[in-house]
Design a protein around this motif. Sequence first.
Motif, PDB file in Angstrom:
ATOM      1  N   LYS A 175     -60.402  20.729 -58.073  1.00  0.00           N
ATOM      2  CA  LYS A 175     -61.153  21.941 -57.776  1.00  0.00           C
ATOM      3  C   LYS A 175     -60.658  22.584 -56.477  1.00  0.00           C
ATOM      4  CE  LYS A 175     -65.717  24.010 -57.441  1.00  0.00           C
ATOM      5  NZ  LYS A 175     -67.179  23.820 -57.461  1.00  0.00           N
ATOM      6  N   SER A 176     -60.491  23.903 -56.502  1.00  0.00           N
ATOM      7  CA  SER A 176     -60.161  24.672 -55.311  1.00  0.00           C
ATOM      8  C   SER A 176     -61.466  25.066 -54.618  1.00  0.00           C
ATOM      9  CB  SER A 176     -59.378  25.933 -55.685  1.00  0.00           C
ATOM     10  OG  SER A 176     -58.182  25.600 -56.355  1.00  0.00           O
ATOM     11  N   GLU A 177     -61.519  24.886 -53.310  1.00  0.00           N
ATOM     12  CA  GLU A 177     -62.761  25.156 -52.587  1.00  0.00           C
ATOM     13  C   GLU A 177     -63.033  26.656 -52.438  1.00  0.00           C
ATOM     14  OE1 GLU A 177     -65.046  22.983 -51.806  1.00  0.00           O
ATOM     15  OE2 GLU A 177     -63.800  21.452 -52.741  1.00  0.00           O
ATOM     16  N   MET A 178     -61.994  27.464 -52.481  1.00  0.00           N
ATOM     17  CA  MET A 178     -62.127  28.926 -52.422  1.00  0.00           C
ATOM     18  C   MET A 178     -62.842  29.389 -51.150  1.00  0.00           C
ATOM     19  SD  MET A 178     -63.043  29.877 -56.399  1.00  0.00           S
ATOM     20  CE  MET A 178     -63.018  31.641 -56.067  1.00  0.00           C
ATOM     21  N   LYS A 179     -62.547  28.755 -50.020  1.00  0.00           N
ATOM     22  CA  LYS A 179     -63.153  29.176 -48.754  1.00  0.00           C
ATOM     23  C   LYS A 179     -62.626  30.568 -48.384  1.00  0.00           C
ATOM     24  CE  LYS A 179     -63.682  24.472 -47.027  1.00  0.00           C
ATOM     25  NZ  LYS A 179     -63.257  23.484 -45.976  1.00  0.00           N
ATOM     26  N   GLY A 180     -63.524  31.427 -47.994  1.00  0.00           N
ATOM     27  CA  GLY A 180     -63.164  32.800 -47.667  1.00  0.00           C
ATOM     28  C   GLY A 180     -63.460  33.772 -48.782  1.00  0.00           C
TER      29      GLY A 180
END
Length: 373
Positions: A231-236
């Motif tokens: 999973k990619s955290e997608m921060k931002g």
Amino acid sequence: MKNMFFTFIVAISLFPVPAFAHGTGEQYQREMMMNSYVLIGSAILFALFLILHFSAKNKVNSPVVKVYKWGWVLTLVGVLVTGGMYLWGNRSSGAADVTTLHHIHGLGYSSDGQRILIPAHDGLRVYSQGQWSIPETAKHDYMGFSMIDDGFYSSGHPAPGTKLKEPLGIVKSKDEGKTIETLDLAGETDFHGMTASYKSHTIYAFTPAPNSKMKSKGLYYTKDETKTWTKSEMKGINEDLSALAVHPTKDSVVALGTDSGVYLSKDYGQNFEKILPDIQVTSLSFDNEGALYVGGLAEKPLLLRFDLETKKTGEIEIPTLKDDAVTYFTQNPVNKNELVFATYNKDIYLSGDKGVSWTKIADKGKGISQSKH
């Protein structure tokens, strides 16, 4: 006598009515099949009435003779009319001359750069050397369609009558759709937001809901053709996604589009930064050299080229789009000067000089084949 008149009425009811081929290829095939049935039925009735007429013609004053006579005359007319319609349908059918794109769910070139493949809701369409064609492949409704150097990955829905599960999950084809290999999540998820690295084959997929491999909504990637997912955290990112693209060779570099701009990650989607603000993004695609092409709206429809190394943005001149925008873009993997893009209104434009000039090859979903010289 009653039986004879009943036969006569049946013959009349079988006369063909005007039915011209239209719509999809499947509709055309059904109409042509019906015409062939009517033609055969009319021919059989014609032969039957003709035989009955000549066998009873010695009964000069009998009304039966007149019934048989009119029977074979009218059924002969039916044979001629139906036969003419059948021949006309074969010669002038839209299925043979016009390729219809009911939807456009992607855009990509074959690895040799000779063919443009377009998933069109009911299977693939192909544009090659100025001509449109419909390949003899299953009419799957491909979504998240992503070309790679040895085929394509996709999601979507299976064609009626196939044994594939609904939805497709993630599938792969190495022969332009002739055969399909199911990789993962068949019967679980239809990925509309999906992309794949052209050379490294890393797949990114956004799931709208949890499934057996993805425990929560969000962006995931796999480097081993769906054997394992991360999973990619997608921060931002705190907006809804409108487009998704991954670098052709550097699979850690992934771009996301939203209604407010373009975001870029260099660590497999863990962290994002906004690189292009103030644009409503409608499409994203990396070219062969790793530059990012952005389709979108910023007071007008536009197509931008963003150089990841220099951070410079250049606008590609495109034809005037009225109430429309770029939805898919791709570059020929063999000829870097050849570009193609599709729009919401199902127009497709092709350029052979890197965007200096454009040729329309589809107009509102109707394929435009070029004249052969």
